[in-house]
Motif scaffolding. Sequence first.
Motif, PDB file in Angstrom:
ATOM      1  N   GLY A  25      -7.042   0.867   1.591  1.00 15.01           N
ATOM      2  CA  GLY A  25      -7.370   1.615   2.623  1.00 15.01           C
ATOM      3  C   GLY A  25      -6.696   3.203   3.177  1.00 15.01           C
ATOM      4  O   GLY A  25      -7.607   3.810   3.664  1.00 15.01           O
ATOM      5  N   LEU A  49     -18.599   1.340   5.948  1.00 13.27           N
ATOM      6  CA  LEU A  49     -17.123   1.000   5.560  1.00 13.27           C
ATOM      7  C   LEU A  49     -17.392  -0.548   5.307  1.00 13.27           C
ATOM      8  O   LEU A  49     -16.502  -0.898   4.239  1.00 13.27           O
ATOM      9  CB  LEU A  49     -16.314   1.100   6.755  1.00 13.27           C
ATOM     10  CG  LEU A  49     -14.680   0.782   6.790  1.00 13.27           C
ATOM     11  CD1 LEU A  49     -14.298   1.730   5.575  1.00 13.27           C
ATOM     12  CD2 LEU A  49     -13.883   0.964   8.081  1.00 13.27           C
ATOM     13  N   GLU A  50     -18.098  -1.258   5.705  1.00 12.59           N
ATOM     14  CA  GLU A  50     -18.395  -2.555   5.186  1.00 12.59           C
ATOM     15  C   GLU A  50     -18.762  -2.626   3.866  1.00 12.59           C
ATOM     16  O   GLU A  50     -18.304  -3.585   2.942  1.00 12.59           O
ATOM     17  CB  GLU A  50     -19.388  -3.282   6.202  1.00 12.59           C
ATOM     18  CG  GLU A  50     -19.514  -4.818   5.943  1.00 12.59           C
ATOM     19  CD  GLU A  50     -20.265  -5.671   7.075  1.00 12.59           C
ATOM     20  OE1 GLU A  50     -21.013  -6.530   6.588  1.00 12.59           O
ATOM     21  OE2 GLU A  50     -20.628  -5.040   7.966  1.00 12.59           O
ATOM     22  N   TYR A  81      -9.372   5.662   2.264  1.00  8.47           N
ATOM     23  CA  TYR A  81     -10.282   5.903   3.327  1.00  8.47           C
ATOM     24  C   TYR A  81      -9.801   6.929   4.390  1.00  8.47           C
ATOM     25  O   TYR A  81     -10.665   7.621   4.855  1.00  8.47           O
ATOM     26  CB  TYR A  81     -10.769   4.470   4.052  1.00  8.47           C
ATOM     27  CG  TYR A  81     -10.859   3.467   2.946  1.00  8.47           C
ATOM     28  CD1 TYR A  81     -11.132   3.403   1.572  1.00  8.47           C
ATOM     29  CD2 TYR A  81     -10.611   2.047   3.526  1.00  8.47           C
ATOM     30  CE1 TYR A  81     -11.253   2.431   0.813  1.00  8.47           C
ATOM     31  CE2 TYR A  81     -10.982   0.972   2.554  1.00  8.47           C
ATOM     32  CZ  TYR A  81     -11.322   1.027   1.390  1.00  8.47           C
ATOM     33  OH  TYR A  81     -11.371   0.031   0.526  1.00  8.47           O
ATOM     34  N   VAL A 136     -15.934  -1.721   1.683  1.00  2.00           N
ATOM     35  CA  VAL A 136     -14.801  -2.741   1.321  1.00  2.00           C
ATOM     36  C   VAL A 136     -15.325  -4.145   0.650  1.00  2.00           C
ATOM     37  O   VAL A 136     -14.499  -4.504  -0.047  1.00  2.00           O
ATOM     38  CB  VAL A 136     -14.503  -3.461   2.998  1.00  2.00           C
ATOM     39  CG1 VAL A 136     -13.759  -4.778   2.876  1.00  2.00           C
ATOM     40  CG2 VAL A 136     -13.591  -2.301   3.815  1.00  2.00           C
ATOM     41  N   THR A 159     -13.583  -5.192  -2.770  1.00  2.00           N
ATOM     42  CA  THR A 159     -13.258  -6.644  -2.850  1.00  2.00           C
ATOM     43  C   THR A 159     -13.820  -7.120  -4.212  1.00  2.00           C
ATOM     44  O   THR A 159     -13.150  -7.793  -4.866  1.00  2.00           O
ATOM     45  CB  THR A 159     -13.833  -7.346  -1.771  1.00  2.00           C
ATOM     46  OG1 THR A 159     -13.219  -6.878  -0.542  1.00  2.00           O
ATOM     47  CG2 THR A 159     -13.678  -8.982  -1.929  1.00  2.00           C
ATOM     48  N   ALA A 209      -9.899  -9.363  -0.491  1.00  2.00           N
ATOM     49  CA  ALA A 209     -10.081  -8.520   0.772  1.00  2.00           C
ATOM     50  C   ALA A 209      -8.772  -7.804   1.207  1.00  2.00           C
ATOM     51  O   ALA A 209      -9.242  -6.646   1.928  1.00  2.00           O
ATOM     52  CB  ALA A 209     -10.668  -9.583   1.606  1.00  2.00           C
ATOM     53  N   ASN A 262       0.973  -1.293  -0.044  1.00  2.80           N
ATOM     54  CA  ASN A 262      -0.118   0.083  -0.150  1.00  2.80           C
ATOM     55  C   ASN A 262       0.857   1.164  -0.035  1.00  2.80           C
ATOM     56  O   ASN A 262       2.170   1.187   0.280  1.00  2.80           O
ATOM     57  CB  ASN A 262      -1.104   0.178   0.961  1.00  2.80           C
ATOM     58  CG  ASN A 262      -0.260  -0.029   2.475  1.00  2.80           C
ATOM     59  OD1 ASN A 262       0.679   0.238   2.699  1.00  2.80           O
ATOM     60  ND2 ASN A 262      -1.068   0.095   3.653  1.00  2.80           N
ATOM     61  N   ALA A 274      -8.770  -4.686  -0.710  1.00  5.12           N
ATOM     62  CA  ALA A 274      -9.913  -3.608  -0.201  1.00  5.12           C
ATOM     63  C   ALA A 274      -9.445  -3.258   1.243  1.00  5.12           C
ATOM     64  O   ALA A 274     -10.066  -2.037   1.478  1.00  5.12           O
ATOM     65  CB  ALA A 274     -11.257  -4.563  -0.093  1.00  5.12           C
ATOM     66  N   VAL A 275      -8.867  -3.901   1.952  1.00  3.10           N
ATOM     67  CA  VAL A 275      -8.391  -3.491   3.385  1.00  3.10           C
ATOM     68  C   VAL A 275      -7.371  -2.775   3.384  1.00  3.10           C
ATOM     69  O   VAL A 275      -7.551  -1.472   3.701  1.00  3.10           O
ATOM     70  CB  VAL A 275      -8.604  -4.502   4.520  1.00  3.10           C
ATOM     71  CG1 VAL A 275      -8.118  -3.962   5.878  1.00  3.10           C
ATOM     72  CG2 VAL A 275      -9.821  -5.189   4.481  1.00  3.10           C
ATOM     73  N   SER A 276      -6.215  -3.149   3.135  1.00  6.49           N
ATOM     74  CA  SER A 276      -5.050  -2.380   3.158  1.00  6.49           C
ATOM     75  C   SER A 276      -4.411  -1.879   1.705  1.00  6.49           C
ATOM     76  O   SER A 276      -4.011  -0.625   1.755  1.00  6.49           O
ATOM     77  CB  SER A 276      -3.655  -3.396   3.697  1.00  6.49           C
ATOM     78  OG  SER A 276      -3.748  -4.423   2.857  1.00  6.49           O
TER      79      SER A 276
END
Length: 275
Positions: free
Chosen positions: A181, A259-260, A184, A263, A267, A173, A126, A176-178
């Motif tokens: 991130g 946020l869910e 965000y 993400v 994803t 995933a 990232n 999508a998260v890190s």
Amino acid sequence: MTAVNNNTLQTISGTIVLAGAGKMGGAMLTGWLSQGLDPSRVVVIDPAPSDEIRALGAKGVRLNPTDAADADTLVVAVKPQMFRDVAPALKRWVSPATLVVSIMAGTTIGALQELCGGAVVRAMPNTPAAIGRGITVAVPASDVSATQRATADALLRATGAVEWVGEESLMDAVTAVSGSGPAYLFLLAEELARAGVAAGLPEALATKLARDTVSGAGELLHRSDLSAATLRQNVTSPGGTTAAALSVLMGADGFAPLLERAVAAATARSKELAK
């Protein structure tokens, strides 16, 4: 699945080819060189290199050579949408023994094996990699040796922490998260400043307060052994101003479900990029 890094950049042997020296690829290259990798062992392939990348030629980095030979390691940092177009040129550098490390979002191990060959490690870094504070998640193909995995770990660790997983299905995933991130958090700083202006603060002051609050809280989270939930609770006095704000952010239509969904959308897009 965790990794034990038995390699340092100085002990990695052979030629390392970096395909794509944009923001992420360039950050990786900077990290390698700053940690002692011999520049003469690095080949950079980039059709439009920045002035900073061109300047590395004076230090021994080979830029866009006309000849190709088997590389010990190929790091693929091109945009995933470009990969199928450039893969034939990259394959010229790959033998069955070449370690191929990809940091392209959505590009599967299978696609890399088909179009490039070699022993493939798929990774997702990232943008904090640019300051050595990145987090990368990596997954190896079944034919990646322990030595090759340690080499990939050392190259990826030059820009921050590395985590290894055993299931490639987790990578969407992870992206999508890190991978996504940081955007965000930047949006949080942007909107917190905007809300400050709406509450009556001068724009310059609101911007500084928002930036320093987000970055400072992130550094506190980084240094603390406490969970994010505990840190949140520690700053929240019952019936106080923070509690009033959190009653909105943690409501049924607040931050958590939003946020869910975000993400989940990222994803799904990562999976689409693999098609």
